[in-house]
Design a protein around this motif. Structure first.
Motif, PDB file in Angstrom:
ATOM      1  N   ALA A  53     115.259  14.242  33.420  1.00 52.23           N
ATOM      2  CA  ALA A  53     116.183  15.278  33.892  1.00 52.23           C
ATOM      3  C   ALA A  53     117.602  14.821  33.603  1.00 52.23           C
ATOM      4  CB  ALA A  53     115.991  15.518  35.378  1.00 52.23           C
ATOM      5  N   LEU A 100     115.558  19.850  34.996  1.00 47.12           N
ATOM      6  CA  LEU A 100     114.425  19.341  34.234  1.00 47.12           C
ATOM      7  C   LEU A 100     114.674  19.486  32.736  1.00 47.12           C
ATOM      8  CD1 LEU A 100     111.459  18.305  34.198  1.00 47.12           C
ATOM      9  CD2 LEU A 100     110.771  20.702  34.215  1.00 47.12           C
ATOM     10  N   ILE A 150     112.715  17.741  41.571  1.00 46.86           N
ATOM     11  CA  ILE A 150     114.157  17.671  41.274  1.00 46.86           C
ATOM     12  C   ILE A 150     114.956  18.345  42.381  1.00 46.86           C
ATOM     13  CG2 ILE A 150     115.964  18.513  39.722  1.00 46.86           C
ATOM     14  CD1 ILE A 150     114.020  18.074  37.428  1.00 46.86           C
TER      15      ILE A 150
END
Length: 154
Positions: free
Chosen positions: A109, A87, A74
């Protein structure tokens, strides 16, 4: 060629030309290189296994490594696309059992301002170097967009 006093031709050694010597040296060098290359073991790949699946009965939560790797993915995605996803959950993870461990992680996410229903599913592949203990994000991509952001909805 000079003739001796006795009228016989002098005996000369059979000398190899310089090009022959170079060719022999090159052949020996290539043979040594081939021997060295034959000593290098082939990479070992034992296959891919499912390491985590949230739909498995009696499952435990994803381990620290999976969530850390998902967070790394991410972070990489946010830096590359100038976004701010966080997340929510790891959905599934596979690992390739080989000399270089490779994780395939599917996770969801969302942005801080979004609800859980608007979360987006991502997939990533991360390689881990067991010697330096560093992880490398090979790729991160979006599997599906949130329903509100989908270009197919009116």
């Amino acid at each position: 060629m000079a003739i001796c006093c006795s009228g016989e031709k002098p005996v000369t050694k059979n000398r190899k030309s310089r090009s022959d010597k170079k060719t022999l040296k090159e052949i020996k060098r290539l043979q040594r290189r081939k021997e060295l290359l034959n000593r290098i073991p082939e990479p070992v790949n034992y296959g891919t296994v499912v390491s985590y699946d949230r739909n498995t009965a009696g499952r435990r939560g994803p381990g620290r490594t999976l969530t850390d790797n998902a967070d790394l993915a991410i972070y990489f995605y946010n830096k590359s696309n100038n976004s701010d996803y966080n997340l929510v959950n790891v959905l599934k993870a596979t690992s390739t059992l080989s000399d270089i461990p490779i994780w395939g992680i599917t996770f969801i996410a969302k942005r801080p301002c979004q609800t859980a229903d608007e979360a987006i599913t991502f997939q990533t592949e991360i390689s881990e170097d067991i010697f330096t203990e560093k992880s490398t994000v090979d790729f991160v991509y979006v599997l599906d967009d949130a329903p509100a952001a989908s270009p197919l909805t009116a």
